[in-house]
Write a protein that holds these residues in place. Sequence first.
Motif, PDB file in Angstrom:
ATOM      1  N   LEU A 106       0.792  -1.273   0.066  1.00 57.24           N
ATOM      2  CA  LEU A 106      -0.083  -0.035  -0.096  1.00 57.24           C
ATOM      3  C   LEU A 106       0.985   1.212   0.047  1.00 57.24           C
ATOM      4  N   GLN A 107       2.040   1.131   0.907  1.00 55.48           N
ATOM      5  CA  GLN A 107       2.774   2.297   0.828  1.00 55.48           C
ATOM      6  C   GLN A 107       3.469   2.528  -0.628  1.00 55.48           C
ATOM      7  N   ALA A 108       3.813   1.599  -1.228  1.00 52.83           N
ATOM      8  CA  ALA A 108       4.385   1.614  -2.546  1.00 52.83           C
ATOM      9  C   ALA A 108       3.345   2.228  -3.589  1.00 52.83           C
ATOM     10  N   LEU A 109       2.271   1.941  -3.414  1.00 46.76           N
ATOM     11  CA  LEU A 109       1.081   2.470  -4.448  1.00 46.76           C
ATOM     12  C   LEU A 109       1.012   3.956  -4.257  1.00 46.76           C
ATOM     13  N   MET A 110       1.214   4.328  -3.139  1.00 43.17           N
ATOM     14  CA  MET A 110       1.248   5.859  -2.965  1.00 43.17           C
ATOM     15  C   MET A 110       2.423   6.837  -3.184  1.00 43.17           C
ATOM     16  N   SER A 111       3.581   5.951  -3.535  1.00 45.15           N
ATOM     17  CA  SER A 111       4.875   6.669  -3.710  1.00 45.15           C
ATOM     18  C   SER A 111       5.268   6.783  -5.146  1.00 45.15           C
ATOM     19  N   PRO A 112       6.108   7.742  -5.437  1.00 48.64           N
ATOM     20  CA  PRO A 112       6.617   7.876  -6.789  1.00 48.64           C
ATOM     21  C   PRO A 112       7.145   6.637  -7.255  1.00 48.64           C
ATOM     22  N   VAL A 113       7.012   6.509  -8.605  1.00 52.74           N
ATOM     23  CA  VAL A 113       7.150   5.027  -9.464  1.00 52.74           C
ATOM     24  C   VAL A 113       8.639   5.248 -10.186  1.00 52.74           C
ATOM     25  N   PRO A 114       9.436   4.314  -9.489  1.00 50.14           N
ATOM     26  CA  PRO A 114      10.924   4.152 -10.231  1.00 50.14           C
ATOM     27  C   PRO A 114      10.709   4.148 -11.735  1.00 50.14           C
ATOM     28  N   GLY A 115      11.529   4.993 -12.541  1.00 50.74           N
ATOM     29  CA  GLY A 115      11.417   4.790 -13.944  1.00 50.74           C
ATOM     30  C   GLY A 115      10.239   5.784 -14.283  1.00 50.74           C
ATOM     31  N   ARG A 116       9.384   6.426 -13.915  1.00 43.87           N
ATOM     32  CA  ARG A 116       8.258   7.104 -14.146  1.00 43.87           C
ATOM     33  C   ARG A 116       8.349   8.315 -13.704  1.00 43.87           C
ATOM     34  N   PRO A 117       9.103   9.430 -14.218  1.00 45.20           N
ATOM     35  CA  PRO A 117       9.299  10.829 -13.657  1.00 45.20           C
ATOM     36  C   PRO A 117       7.785  11.430 -13.424  1.00 45.20           C
ATOM     37  N   SER A 118       7.818  12.323 -12.472  1.00 48.76           N
ATOM     38  CA  SER A 118       7.014  13.277 -12.182  1.00 48.76           C
ATOM     39  C   SER A 118       6.471  14.072 -13.629  1.00 48.76           C
ATOM     40  N   LEU A 119       5.142  14.509 -13.562  1.00 45.90           N
ATOM     41  CA  LEU A 119       4.311  14.843 -14.639  1.00 45.90           C
ATOM     42  C   LEU A 119       3.813  16.127 -14.322  1.00 45.90           C
ATOM     43  N   PRO A 120       4.549  17.147 -14.376  1.00 48.37           N
ATOM     44  CA  PRO A 120       3.668  18.669 -13.958  1.00 48.37           C
ATOM     45  C   PRO A 120       2.669  18.896 -15.173  1.00 48.37           C
ATOM     46  N   LEU A 121       1.286  19.083 -14.705  1.00 48.24           N
ATOM     47  CA  LEU A 121       0.392  19.324 -15.719  1.00 48.24           C
ATOM     48  C   LEU A 121       0.303  20.981 -16.210  1.00 48.24           C
ATOM     49  N   PRO A 122       0.124  21.188 -17.435  1.00 46.62           N
ATOM     50  CA  PRO A 122       0.228  22.415 -17.813  1.00 46.62           C
ATOM     51  C   PRO A 122      -1.259  23.190 -17.421  1.00 46.62           C
ATOM     52  N   PRO A 123      -1.439  24.407 -17.198  1.00 45.04           N
ATOM     53  CA  PRO A 123      -2.602  25.099 -16.247  1.00 45.04           C
ATOM     54  C   PRO A 123      -3.673  24.566 -16.791  1.00 45.04           C
ATOM     55  N   ASP A 124      -3.941  24.571 -18.592  1.00 46.33           N
ATOM     56  CA  ASP A 124      -5.093  24.026 -18.806  1.00 46.33           C
ATOM     57  C   ASP A 124      -5.464  22.786 -18.306  1.00 46.33           C
ATOM     58  N   LEU A 125      -4.654  21.632 -18.673  1.00 41.53           N
ATOM     59  CA  LEU A 125      -5.027  20.466 -17.768  1.00 41.53           C
ATOM     60  C   LEU A 125      -5.320  20.359 -16.394  1.00 41.53           C
ATOM     61  N   LYS A 126      -4.330  21.273 -15.641  1.00 38.45           N
ATOM     62  CA  LYS A 126      -4.806  21.528 -14.186  1.00 38.45           C
ATOM     63  C   LYS A 126      -6.143  21.785 -13.749  1.00 38.45           C
ATOM     64  N   ALA A 127      -6.600  22.940 -14.632  1.00 39.64           N
ATOM     65  CA  ALA A 127      -8.047  23.407 -14.472  1.00 39.64           C
ATOM     66  C   ALA A 127      -9.044  22.554 -14.772  1.00 39.64           C
ATOM     67  N   ARG A 128      -8.842  21.810 -15.688  1.00 37.01           N
ATOM     68  CA  ARG A 128      -9.819  20.880 -16.328  1.00 37.01           C
ATOM     69  C   ARG A 128      -9.625  19.590 -15.140  1.00 37.01           C
ATOM     70  N   MET A 129      -8.836  19.265 -14.682  1.00 36.54           N
ATOM     71  CA  MET A 129      -9.119  18.008 -13.529  1.00 36.54           C
ATOM     72  C   MET A 129      -9.476  18.672 -12.387  1.00 36.54           C
ATOM     73  N   GLN A 130      -9.159  19.790 -11.931  1.00 40.91           N
ATOM     74  CA  GLN A 130      -9.840  20.373 -10.649  1.00 40.91           C
ATOM     75  C   GLN A 130     -11.345  20.585 -10.827  1.00 40.91           C
ATOM     76  N   ALA A 131     -11.704  21.020 -12.089  1.00 43.04           N
ATOM     77  CA  ALA A 131     -13.128  21.031 -12.365  1.00 43.04           C
ATOM     78  C   ALA A 131     -13.781  19.848 -12.485  1.00 43.04           C
ATOM     79  N   LEU A 132     -13.302  18.664 -12.829  1.00 44.00           N
ATOM     80  CA  LEU A 132     -13.855  17.556 -12.930  1.00 44.00           C
ATOM     81  C   LEU A 132     -13.875  16.786 -11.321  1.00 44.00           C
ATOM     82  N   ALA A 133     -12.800  17.212 -10.576  1.00 43.68           N
ATOM     83  CA  ALA A 133     -12.794  16.970  -9.149  1.00 43.68           C
ATOM     84  C   ALA A 133     -13.985  17.580  -8.658  1.00 43.68           C
ATOM     85  N   ARG A 134     -14.317  18.825  -8.682  1.00 46.95           N
ATOM     86  CA  ARG A 134     -15.146  19.302  -8.160  1.00 46.95           C
ATOM     87  C   ARG A 134     -16.744  18.806  -8.431  1.00 46.95           C
TER      88      ARG A 134
END
Length: 320
Positions: A106-134
Amino acid sequence: MNLVRHCLRRCGAALFALWLAGAAQAQDCPPPLSAPNPALLAQPPAGAPDRGLLWQLEKDGRSAWLFASIHLGRPEWLIPGPRLQAALDASDTLALELDLSNVYVLQALMSPVPGRPSLPLPPDLKARMQALARSSCTDLTPYATLHPVLQVGQLLAQSARRDGLGAEFGQEMGLMIQARLRGLEFAGLETPTLQLQALIPADRQEALEEVRESLRQLESPEVRLQTRRLAEAWAQGDLRTLETYEQWCDCVHSAADRAALKRTIADRNPGMAERIARLHGKGRRLLVAVGALHMTGEGSLLEALQARGFRVTQRWPEPR
């Protein structure tokens, strides 16, 4: 790439976080789903129907059981039918894609994945994700450390609640309850790292496009219809509908889609089949539960098991 296909096929790992964290509630949010009476889980009623699909595996004069699971469910789906109860009673080990009883998993599932770098989202995608979350009443804060590809899966899981489907009622959860009641051991067919590396594209641009397409799909009302159709096909043991999923899911449009499908399903089957064969060879009396779409198509888990010497016989629904 279609979000329904991704989440129901691959988010068995990430969806467990939803069960642990819960979801925010607001006036227009779907009502909470009520779990069955615990007494019904400890002593399932005789009239509980069989759901899903069940195969018997035979090798070296011994049997094991293979159950096609689904990662979202309805509360009543936690109650096993007579054939699944019999398979549980005949087993000493429950083998899941991941051993979700293990805190380190369970801890590994919530941790960064080796070999899979972080993926900062551009503002438009981040806004769409936040709108869908709401709109789906989802607080993404508990999932901030998850890769965005997996965060989008949480949005689908929460949207499915409007149709009475919840991650906490997926078959893995119900089987874990039954396994604990019976004193079964647990085993995992994959490691969290190997599974998540298969599920998340290594290429940043490919991952970004996957998030973009998944958000587009989630913004369409068709996603809920597809999720509901897939879930009901599983509940009815409708293998034909599951096998023809790509024909009606509107989810494979390019070579990249086909490659992703192969990476997240067929490419994982040989490793899971090998692990099943090793556990069986050690004398374990297995009940194995793996996502239903792993049982379909070329290179299915059924074919991989047959290639390793197992005789595979469908027990539910009984073939006509």
